[in-house]
Scaffold this motif. Structure first.
Motif, short mmCIF file in Angstrom:
data_model
loop_
_atom_site.label_atom_id
_atom_site.label_comp_id
_atom_site.label_asym_id
_atom_site.label_seq_id
_atom_site.Cartn_x
_atom_site.Cartn_y
_atom_site.Cartn_z
N ALA A 235 -17.02 0.42 -6.78
CA ALA A 235 -16.86 1.89 -7.23
C ALA A 235 -15.40 1.66 -7.83
O ALA A 235 -14.73 0.87 -6.85
CB ALA A 235 -16.77 2.24 -5.96
N VAL A 236 -14.96 2.25 -9.08
CA VAL A 236 -13.91 1.61 -9.55
C VAL A 236 -12.99 3.86 -8.80
O VAL A 236 -14.60 4.13 -8.18
CB VAL A 236 -14.30 2.81 -11.09
CG1 VAL A 236 -12.54 3.21 -11.31
CG2 VAL A 236 -14.59 1.43 -11.54
N GLY A 237 -11.75 3.73 -7.97
CA GLY A 237 -11.66 4.37 -7.10
C GLY A 237 -9.81 4.65 -7.69
O GLY A 237 -8.72 3.51 -7.04
N GLY A 238 -9.69 5.78 -6.79
CA GLY A 238 -7.85 5.81 -6.42
C GLY A 238 -7.45 6.62 -5.47
O GLY A 238 -8.70 7.25 -4.65
N ILE B 208 5.27 4.20 -3.52
CA ILE B 208 4.38 3.13 -3.81
C ILE B 208 2.92 2.26 -4.10
O ILE B 208 2.19 3.37 -3.49
CB ILE B 208 4.61 2.07 -2.17
CG1 ILE B 208 6.50 2.57 -2.39
CG2 ILE B 208 4.19 0.86 -2.39
CD1 ILE B 208 7.26 1.16 -3.29
N ASP B 209 2.74 1.33 -4.67
CA ASP B 209 1.24 1.22 -5.29
C ASP B 209 1.38 0.52 -4.65
O ASP B 209 1.58 -0.84 -4.19
CB ASP B 209 1.33 1.00 -6.60
CG ASP B 209 0.14 0.40 -7.02
OD1 ASP B 209 -0.92 0.07 -6.48
OD2 ASP B 209 -0.12 0.71 -8.52
N SER B 210 0.22 0.22 -3.90
CA SER B 210 -0.42 -0.95 -2.31
C SER B 210 -1.66 -1.29 -2.49
O SER B 210 -2.45 -1.98 -1.85
CB SER B 210 0.39 -0.30 -1.28
OG SER B 210 -0.15 -1.31 -0.24
N HIS C 188 -3.52 4.03 -4.47
CA HIS C 188 -4.13 2.80 -4.33
C HIS C 188 -5.55 2.66 -5.55
O HIS C 188 -5.53 3.71 -5.93
CB HIS C 188 -4.94 2.54 -2.76
CG HIS C 188 -4.13 2.37 -2.26
ND1 HIS C 188 -3.68 0.70 -1.33
CD2 HIS C 188 -4.13 2.74 -0.74
CE1 HIS C 188 -3.48 0.66 -0.48
NE2 HIS C 188 -3.22 2.35 -0.28
N SER C 189 -6.00 1.66 -6.10
CA SER C 189 -6.94 1.61 -6.62
C SER C 189 -7.69 1.39 -5.75
O SER C 189 -7.01 0.09 -5.13
CB SER C 189 -6.75 0.73 -7.84
OG SER C 189 -7.89 -0.31 -8.31
N THR C 190 -8.18 2.24 -5.49
CA THR C 190 -9.22 1.71 -4.19
C THR C 190 -10.23 1.08 -4.95
O THR C 190 -11.21 0.19 -3.79
CB THR C 190 -10.01 3.02 -3.88
OG1 THR C 190 -10.79 3.57 -4.66
CG2 THR C 190 -8.68 3.86 -2.99
N ALA D 2 -9.94 9.92 -9.20
CA ALA D 2 -11.29 8.86 -10.02
C ALA D 2 -11.24 7.62 -10.31
O ALA D 2 -11.85 5.69 -10.28
CB ALA D 2 -11.95 9.42 -11.01
N SER D 3 -10.08 6.80 -10.54
CA SER D 3 -9.47 5.45 -10.67
C SER D 3 -8.18 5.39 -9.59
O SER D 3 -7.55 6.47 -9.75
CB SER D 3 -9.62 5.08 -12.03
OG SER D 3 -8.87 6.27 -12.98
N GLY D 4 -7.64 4.08 -10.42
CA GLY D 4 -6.39 3.90 -10.00
C GLY D 4 -5.19 4.57 -10.50
O GLY D 4 -4.37 5.23 -9.99
N ILE E 246 5.05 -4.42 -12.25
CA ILE E 246 3.89 -3.54 -11.83
C ILE E 246 2.81 -4.19 -13.26
O ILE E 246 3.19 -4.93 -14.00
CB ILE E 246 4.24 -2.09 -12.20
CG1 ILE E 246 5.25 -2.00 -13.66
CG2 ILE E 246 5.55 -1.92 -11.19
CD1 ILE E 246 4.87 -0.38 -14.03
N TYR E 247 1.52 -3.35 -12.78
CA TYR E 247 0.56 -4.15 -13.25
C TYR E 247 0.46 -3.06 -15.09
O TYR E 247 1.00 -2.51 -15.76
CB TYR E 247 -0.45 -2.67 -12.71
CG TYR E 247 -1.73 -3.16 -13.69
CD1 TYR E 247 -2.81 -4.05 -13.90
CD2 TYR E 247 -2.63 -1.39 -13.73
CE1 TYR E 247 -3.61 -3.67 -14.64
CE2 TYR E 247 -3.44 -1.42 -14.12
CZ TYR E 247 -4.49 -2.07 -15.24
OH TYR E 247 -5.63 -2.26 -15.79
N GLY E 248 -0.26 -3.88 -15.02
CA GLY E 248 0.69 -3.65 -17.26
C GLY E 248 -0.23 -2.28 -17.85
O GLY E 248 0.17 -2.07 -18.75
#
Ligand code: PLP
Length: 429
Positions: free
Chosen positions: A219-222, A185-187, A207-209, A86-88, A112-114
């Protein structure tokens, strides 16, 4: 997946994916907007429930539109399977819960991302999972020393958000190998057109797509991509080896081999957590991903022009962009991101946080948004927004200073992006 598509280059796979139209069928991957699927016999559905037959049962677990998008991203990353979420954040959560449980610890870079730091410090502890953060500039030995028998994985980002530090893959993958743990790994900020972490020692890519893969901020996705190479039978991951009583005794490694991790993630975790990507978002994201290669080239060349221009301005105190020859990350950027260093640039202006905010307020073409990595140039002040929930120490550790401005360079004409920055900088003096 067909072998035929597999032999194409990644730029071609991004455009065409694995979708094959039937005679007279839609040329574009169709949107299957249905929760459910019809079968002839009770035995047909039983075979699906038993994971003995391929097919779709219910869109909380899989869907043809989502599946086609998953296959494409798996191919682009060089993985064996992928599960879209549904999300990253859901992708990161699932990637961890799939192999860690109460009593376990994980090792994570502190750059990393907060939102991810928050997940690791505020919510994972509620599941009984603790995070030990490491400085990714520390030596391999120092990072290894943090691990103990409860440690289940190592986590880091390709290019950190928002400090724009390129990961030292050689060192971090060595850490994971010595510990015999998977490297996740978050790319999100680089995307599969610029770097493929599975080729650099990662075992799982998330990924956060919502970022470069969609690229249009629609679109929010992962997605979680399984590299298929980690040895889950090393004694540390019994959940993947022993029978899963919640799935009538399935043994993921024995029954699904290289796809064990992705299969478990889908049929056990996503089934129960319900955080799959919805078909419409997969449809939109797939459409966006068709131009991934082209966009990432343009994002990278635009960002380099902007970073070079910024680095010559009196009012600018620092610029972080791995494509810049003067950047401390330049060598590493050339090593790991030879096709381009993406559109993410961080910089500071004279006058600290107040000047940074004033600069942002005076922009016109470049919009202030809580997002990055899409085709439209955008900007944010992380210390007061995306990383605001972090303590001063956590902000400092993740490279977020009060004056830092994160610029996501889009694919507009570079002269217009620079022109907007120039007019706002001029108003500061
Ligand atoms: N990972 C990184 C590096 C991000 O920048 C973000 C969001 O900004 C996320 C994960 C979370 O992704 P999402 O917003 O799709 O949940």
């Amino acid at each position: 997946m067909t072998d035929e598509v597999n032999t194409y280059g990644k730029g071609t796979i991004a455009v065409q994916g694995t979708y094959q139209p039937e005679q007279g069928g839609t040329r574009v991957l169709p949107l299957y907007q249905s929760t459910t699927y019809a079968y002839e016999t009770a035995d047909d559905t039983a075979a699906l429930f038993n994971l003995q037959a391929a097919g779709h049962l219910y869109s909380r677990i899989s869907n043809p539109t989502v599946a086609s998008f998953e296959e494409k991203i798996a191919l682009l990353e060089g993985g064996v399977a992928a599960v879209a979420t549904a999300s990253g954040m859901a992708a990161i959560l699932n990637s961890i819960l799939n192999i860690a449980q109460a009593g376990d610890t994980i090792l994570s870079s502190n750059q990393i991302y907060g939102g991810t730091t928050n997940l690791f410090t505020a919510n994972l502890p509620k599941f009984g999972i603790k995070t030990k953060f490491f400085d990714q500039n520390a030596s391999a030995e120092e990072i290894i020393a943090l691990a103990d028998e409860t440690t289940k994985l190592v986590f880091a980002e390709t290019v950190s958000n928002p400090s724009i530090e390129v990961l030292d893959f050689e060192k971090i993958s060595k850490v994971a190998k010595v510990l015999d743990l998977p490297l996740i790994i978050d790319s999100s900020l680089t995307g599969p057109a610029l770097i493929n972490p599975l080729e650099l020692g990662a075992d799982i890519v998330v990924h956060s797509t919502s970022k470069y893969i969609d690229g249009h901020a629609s679109a929010v996705g992962g997605i979680v991509v399984d590299g298929g190479k980690f040895n889950w039978e090393n004694g540390k991951f019994p959940e993947l080896v022993e029978p899963d009583e919640s799935y009538h005794g399935v043994r993921y490694v024995a029954d699904f081999g290289k796809g064990a991790y992705a299969t478990k993630l889908r049929v056990q975790l996503v089934r129960d957590l319900g955080n799959i990507q919805n078909p419409f978002n997969a449809y939109l994201t797939n459409l966006g991903s068709e131009t991934l290669d082209l966009r990432c080239q343009k994002h990278s060349s635009n960002a380099l022009s902007v970073a070079e221009w910024l680095s010559q301005q009196e009012a600018v105190t620092f610029v972080k962009y791995p494509g810049l020859k003067t950047d401390s990350q330049y060598e590493r950027g050339q090593k790991y991101l030879p096709k381009g260093a993406s559109g993410m640039v961080s910089f500071g202006v004279k006058g600290g946080a107040d000047a940074a905010k004033a600069f942002i307020d005076q922009l016109d073409l470049i919009k202030l948004v809580t997002h990055c990595a899409d085709i439209r140039s955008s900007v944010i002040h992380p210390a007061s927004t995306t990383h605001r929930q972090l303590s001063a120490e956590q902000q400092a550790a993740s490279g977020v200073t009060e004056e830092l401005i994160r610029l996501s360079v889009g694919i507009e004409e570079p002269a217009d992006i620079i022109g907007d920055i120039a007019q706002s900088l001029a108003k500061l003096s």
